[in-house]
Design a protein around this motif. Structure first.
Motif, PDB file in Angstrom:
ATOM      1  N   UNK A  76       0.849  -1.188   0.000  1.00  6.66           N
ATOM      2  CA  UNK A  76       0.000   0.000   0.000  1.00  6.66           C
ATOM      3  C   UNK A  76       0.887   1.240   0.000  1.00  6.66           C
ATOM      4  N   UNK A  77       0.833   1.959  -1.110  1.00  9.72           N
ATOM      5  CA  UNK A  77       1.615   3.183  -1.259  1.00  9.72           C
ATOM      6  C   UNK A  77       0.789   4.404  -0.865  1.00  9.72           C
ATOM      7  N   UNK A  78       1.461   5.409  -0.335  1.00  9.46           N
ATOM      8  CA  UNK A  78       0.796   6.652   0.034  1.00  9.46           C
ATOM      9  C   UNK A  78       1.800   7.801   0.026  1.00  9.46           C
ATOM     10  N   UNK A  79       1.272   9.013   0.108  1.00  8.55           N
ATOM     11  CA  UNK A  79       2.129  10.183   0.221  1.00  8.55           C
ATOM     12  C   UNK A  79       2.254  11.029  -1.017  1.00  8.55           C
ATOM     13  N   UNK A  80       1.646  10.596  -2.104  1.00  8.03           N
ATOM     14  CA  UNK A  80       1.716  11.383  -3.327  1.00  8.03           C
ATOM     15  C   UNK A  80       0.846  12.619  -3.248  1.00  8.03           C
ATOM     16  N   UNK A 123       5.851  -9.247  -5.861  1.00  3.78           N
ATOM     17  CA  UNK A 123       4.451  -9.200  -5.430  1.00  3.78           C
ATOM     18  C   UNK A 123       3.576  -8.645  -6.550  1.00  3.78           C
ATOM     19  N   UNK A 124       2.306  -8.824  -6.417  1.00  2.00           N
ATOM     20  CA  UNK A 124       1.374  -8.149  -7.327  1.00  2.00           C
ATOM     21  C   UNK A 124       1.469  -6.646  -7.083  1.00  2.00           C
ATOM     22  N   UNK A 125       1.315  -5.880  -8.127  1.00  2.00           N
ATOM     23  CA  UNK A 125       1.437  -4.440  -7.994  1.00  2.00           C
ATOM     24  C   UNK A 125       0.255  -3.853  -7.240  1.00  2.00           C
ATOM     25  N   UNK A 126       0.549  -2.887  -6.382  1.00  2.00           N
ATOM     26  CA  UNK A 126      -0.507  -2.171  -5.690  1.00  2.00           C
ATOM     27  C   UNK A 126      -1.093  -1.094  -6.578  1.00  2.00           C
TER      28      UNK A 126
END
Length: 118
Positions: A5-9, A106-109
């Protein structure tokens, strides 16, 4: 279930800074070298930066050297990308995943959108 889980953009003016975070779950995080990737509209996904398992070694593509910094906190299963002196050409969706030298991907988020514009 493996999840990244990416965040911060966000939207930032040229010269600005952002710090991206990626939290991994469902994997033994500290055994994997990790990387940040980006995909701009109409372009292929590219590796931006990578970090080894301990965090003691990092690599960057030439266009971000001196401006971006990758780090990790294995206790938090998190990898970070500090982005400074942002340029319009840094505009892309940013993703994390294991680094190319890892034996597993991993599978891409969903990624996190970074837009650099005045």
């Amino acid at each position: 279930q493996v999840q990244l889980v990416e965040s911060g953009g966000g939207l930032v003016q040229p010269g600005g800074s952002l710090r991206l975070s990626c939290v991994a779950s469902g994997i033994t995080f500290n055994i994997h070298p990790m990387g940040w990737y980006r995909q701009a509209p109409g372009k292929q996904r590219e590796l931006v930066a990578s970090i080894n398992r301990s965090g003691g070694s990092t690599r960057y593509i030439d266009s971000v050297k001196g401006r971006f910094g990758i780090s990790r906190d294995n206790a938090k299963n998190t990898v970070y990308l500090q982005m400074n002196s942002l340029k319009p050409e840094d505009t892309a969706v940013y993703y994390c995943n294991t680094a190319p030298d890892s034996t597993w991907r991993a599978s891409w988020g969903q990624g996190t959108q970074v837009t650099v514009s005045s």
